[in-house]
Design an enzyme around this catalytic site. Structure first.
Site, PDB file in Angstrom:
ATOM      1  N   HIS A 180       0.839  -1.200   0.000  1.00 27.08           N
ATOM      2  CA  HIS A 180       0.000   0.000   0.000  1.00 27.08           C
ATOM      3  C   HIS A 180       0.878   1.256   0.000  1.00 27.08           C
ATOM      4  O   HIS A 180       0.914   2.022   0.961  1.00 27.08           O
ATOM      5  CB  HIS A 180      -0.873  -0.055   1.259  1.00 27.08           C
ATOM      6  CG  HIS A 180      -2.027   0.881   1.304  1.00 27.08           C
ATOM      7  ND1 HIS A 180      -1.914   2.244   1.137  1.00 27.08           N
ATOM      8  CD2 HIS A 180      -3.338   0.640   1.528  1.00 27.08           C
ATOM      9  CE1 HIS A 180      -3.110   2.794   1.273  1.00 27.08           C
ATOM     10  NE2 HIS A 180      -3.995   1.842   1.506  1.00 27.08           N
ATOM     11  N   GLU A 280      -0.893   1.272  -5.343  1.00 20.45           N
ATOM     12  CA  GLU A 280      -0.676   0.038  -4.605  1.00 20.45           C
ATOM     13  C   GLU A 280      -0.568  -1.166  -5.536  1.00 20.45           C
ATOM     14  O   GLU A 280      -1.452  -1.422  -6.342  1.00 20.45           O
ATOM     15  CB  GLU A 280      -1.820  -0.170  -3.611  1.00 20.45           C
ATOM     16  CG  GLU A 280      -2.090   1.063  -2.751  1.00 20.45           C
ATOM     17  CD  GLU A 280      -3.401   0.983  -2.002  1.00 20.45           C
ATOM     18  OE1 GLU A 280      -3.765  -0.133  -1.568  1.00 20.45           O
ATOM     19  OE2 GLU A 280      -4.069   2.024  -1.852  1.00 20.45           O
TER      20      GLU A 280
END
Length: 307
Positions: A180, A280
């Site tokens: 992320h 991400e």
């Protein structure tokens, strides 16, 4: 928290390291790399990359100025590890969802204490590996047994992360995940992501409807999309250009909270949405993966300069 409870056993003596040192940040233990060519910081809780910067350069990652380094608390910024599920459990495919016994988003890896496996150093590169044995200790939130091994490689050219999942259980294991990554920008309105043109995506802000991307991705308020693409990307900001190359991924998440959600987020200044974005590397939505007993899958990303 004491050193003995935070610092896992290691097989090699820290005295053998030339560039890597232990450091306490807030209440958490971390490894700090001071190499002549670059610097990096990894927090053991969550195997969380908190900083990477070639020598004399600004941090390539964005970290919230109000991030808190506390046991059991996810760190806002850097590269959180979402594993063994990504996002809202209820929005995951049934095979993934049936193993999850909590409503908490993004899995438990980002708040679990990982074990240091290895530190390798050279004149040009530092490689650090951490592992998490997801066993019966996590049975209250997840049904499964898997080993996660995350290897970081740092050099003057950039950084690489490789997250390998091995199914240690007897039954097939379905999981979703993401690296992320938070990136900085001096102006989100003048920032774009190249390489997703023509890709289909799920707009999670519009009833999870499917859309098709036309041209570069620009940011005009809150953005939360799952793209069906694992192709190389370029993030262009007013001051920098970064190239992202993924392995083991056919989905990419692009996120910015915008002003209204930013005001509701924890450890996130109200105006911070203007100076960050997340791109991400993922196995999300229909790109979830299934491993039979003993099988492994590696999700990875390489972050470098645009040539």
């Amino acid at each position: 928290m004491s050193e003995s409870s935070n610092r896992p056993p290691i097989s090699l003596s820290p005295g053998q390291w030339s560039f890597t040192r232990w450091k306490t940040i807030g209440q958490l233990e971390a490894l700090e790399v001071h190499h002549p060519l670059f610097q990096a910081t990894i927090v053991l809780q969550g195997a969380h990359l908190a900083r990477f910067a070639p020598q004399d350069e600004a941090d390539w990652l964005w970290m919230s100025p109000t991030a808190r380094y506390e046991p059991g608390r996810a760190i806002r910024g850097g590269v959180p590890v979402c594993w063994p599920w990504f996002g809202d459990p209820g929005k995951n495919p049934p095979e993934v969802r049936k193993r999850i016994h909590t409503e908490t988003a993004h899995g438990f890896a980002r708040t679990a204490l990982w074990k240091l496996e290895d530190v390798r150093e050279s004149a040009h590169e530092v490689e650090i590996s951490l592992s998490l044995d997801a066993n019966e200790d996590f049975s209250d939130v997840w049904a499964g047994h898997a080993l996660a091994l995350l290897t970081f490689s740092f050099s003057v050219r950039g950084c690489q992360l490789a997250l390998t999942t091995t199914n240690l259980g007897n039954d097939p294991l379905a999981f979703s995940q993401a690296l992320h990554t938070y990136f900085p920008t001096s102006d989100i309105s003048r920032t774009r992501v190249l390489g997703l043109g023509g890709s289909h995506y799920i707009d999670t802000l519009d009833n999870w409807e499917y859309r098709t991307q036309e041209g570069p991705v620009y940011f005009e308020g809150e953005t939360d999309r799952i793209y069906e693409s694992g192709e190389p990307l370029t993030i262009v900001t007013p001051k920098t250009s970064r190239k992202l190359s993924a392995v083991g991924s056919d989905s990419t998440v692009v996120w910015n909270p915008g002003p209204e959600k930013a005001a509701r987020l924890s450890d996130f200044p109200d105006t911070a949405w203007q100076s960050m974005l997340c791109v991400e590397t993922a196995n999300a939505a229909g790109d979830y993966r299934v491993l039979n007993k003993g099988q492994s899958h590696t999700l990875g990303v390489s972050i470098g300069r645009k040539a």
